[in-house]
Scaffold this motif. Structure first.
Motif, PDB file in Angstrom:
ATOM      1  N   ASN A  68       0.803  -1.258   0.229  1.00  0.00           N
ATOM      2  CA  ASN A  68      -0.021   0.244  -0.332  1.00  0.00           C
ATOM      3  C   ASN A  68       0.792   1.257   0.311  1.00  0.00           C
ATOM      4  O   ASN A  68       0.951   2.484  -0.532  1.00  0.00           O
ATOM      5  CB  ASN A  68      -0.739  -0.353   1.483  1.00  0.00           C
ATOM      6  CG  ASN A  68      -1.687   1.011   1.864  1.00  0.00           C
ATOM      7  OD1 ASN A  68      -2.100   1.616   0.305  1.00  0.00           O
ATOM      8  ND2 ASN A  68      -2.385   1.765   2.487  1.00  0.00           N
ATOM      9  N   VAL A  69       1.982   1.139   1.118  1.00  0.00           N
ATOM     10  CA  VAL A  69       3.162   2.440   0.763  1.00  0.00           C
ATOM     11  C   VAL A  69       3.672   3.013  -0.907  1.00  0.00           C
ATOM     12  O   VAL A  69       3.183   3.861  -0.975  1.00  0.00           O
ATOM     13  CB  VAL A  69       3.597   2.064   2.338  1.00  0.00           C
ATOM     14  CG1 VAL A  69       5.288   3.754   2.094  1.00  0.00           C
ATOM     15  CG2 VAL A  69       3.452   2.409   3.313  1.00  0.00           C
ATOM     16  N   LEU A  70       3.684   1.561  -1.333  1.00  0.00           N
ATOM     17  CA  LEU A  70       5.242   2.113  -2.156  1.00  0.00           C
ATOM     18  C   LEU A  70       3.666   2.527  -3.576  1.00  0.00           C
ATOM     19  O   LEU A  70       3.523   3.476  -4.349  1.00  0.00           O
ATOM     20  CB  LEU A  70       5.062   0.293  -2.918  1.00  0.00           C
ATOM     21  CG  LEU A  70       6.329  -0.131  -2.203  1.00  0.00           C
ATOM     22  CD1 LEU A  70       6.622  -1.241  -3.446  1.00  0.00           C
ATOM     23  CD2 LEU A  70       7.526   0.487  -2.589  1.00  0.00           C
ATOM     24  N   MET A  71       2.165   1.828  -3.455  1.00  0.00           N
ATOM     25  CA  MET A  71       1.162   2.634  -4.386  1.00  0.00           C
ATOM     26  C   MET A  71       0.121   3.331  -4.139  1.00  0.00           C
ATOM     27  O   MET A  71       0.794   4.528  -5.411  1.00  0.00           O
ATOM     28  CB  MET A  71      -0.175   1.821  -4.753  1.00  0.00           C
ATOM     29  CG  MET A  71      -0.612   1.784  -5.527  1.00  0.00           C
ATOM     30  SD  MET A  71       0.076   1.839  -7.032  1.00  0.00           S
ATOM     31  CE  MET A  71       0.115  -0.213  -7.582  1.00  0.00           C
ATOM     32  N   LYS A  72       0.672   4.720  -2.757  1.00  0.00           N
ATOM     33  CA  LYS A  72       1.037   5.502  -2.716  1.00  0.00           C
ATOM     34  C   LYS A  72       2.077   6.222  -3.478  1.00  0.00           C
ATOM     35  O   LYS A  72       1.152   7.041  -3.469  1.00  0.00           O
ATOM     36  CB  LYS A  72      -0.018   5.295  -1.228  1.00  0.00           C
ATOM     37  CG  LYS A  72      -1.296   5.313  -0.645  1.00  0.00           C
ATOM     38  CD  LYS A  72      -0.811   5.185   1.052  1.00  0.00           C
ATOM     39  CE  LYS A  72      -1.236   6.411   1.459  1.00  0.00           C
ATOM     40  NZ  LYS A  72      -1.056   6.355   2.882  1.00  0.00           N
ATOM     41  N   GLY A  73       2.803   6.296  -2.851  1.00  0.00           N
ATOM     42  CA  GLY A  73       4.347   7.284  -3.472  1.00  0.00           C
ATOM     43  C   GLY A  73       3.464   7.019  -4.881  1.00  0.00           C
ATOM     44  O   GLY A  73       4.559   8.018  -5.088  1.00  0.00           O
ATOM     45  N   VAL A  74       3.700   5.757  -5.537  1.00  0.00           N
ATOM     46  CA  VAL A  74       3.467   5.930  -6.951  1.00  0.00           C
ATOM     47  C   VAL A  74       2.638   6.955  -7.965  1.00  0.00           C
ATOM     48  O   VAL A  74       2.986   7.611  -8.447  1.00  0.00           O
ATOM     49  CB  VAL A  74       3.488   4.424  -7.239  1.00  0.00           C
ATOM     50  CG1 VAL A  74       3.097   4.652  -9.426  1.00  0.00           C
ATOM     51  CG2 VAL A  74       4.599   3.435  -7.519  1.00  0.00           C
TER      52      VAL A  74
END
Length: 118
Positions: A68-74
């Motif tokens: 989730n953190v990675l996708m929010k950053g992307v």
């Protein structure tokens, strides 16, 4: 009730992972990748935020939360930088957690006597 929901959701995620490890021939690395990708897909579909609001730390602490953190950053980086944000966003969003894991892992290795598996 927040603690209860975090406990049973986190426990359920861990139990499902344990079942995958015991009943399939999947290696632990593949299961970890599966969890991160599942978290990223749930985030992309917009389902992770309501899930995290319900489960709290039970949803954000396991590897689903890292996806989730990675996708929010992307998502944020793509809005700011366009196409190049696809490559930079995940690194920027996950840098603090990854750095902390590396630093604390190194410090733990200095305080203990790590041994190689035989």
């Amino acid at each position: 009730m927040d603690y209860f929901n975090a406990f049973w959701v986190g426990g359920l995620i861990c139990a499902l992972v344990q079942i995958l490890m015991e009943k399939t021939k999947m290696m632990p690395g593949r299961i970890m990748v599966l969890l991160v990708v599942t978290g990223a897909v749930l985030s992309a579909l917009g389902w992770y935020e309501p899930f995290q609001d319900f489960a709290g730390a039970g949803a954000s602490v396991p590897l689903l939360g890292f996806g989730n953190v990675l996708m929010k950053g992307v998502k944020e980086a793509v809005q700011e930088q366009g196409f190049l944000g696809l490559f930079a966003g995940g690194f920027r969003a996950g840098a603090v957690g990854t750095s902390a894991a590396l630093i604390f892992g190194y410090l733990a290795s200095l305080l203990s006597k790590p041994k190689m598996k035989e």
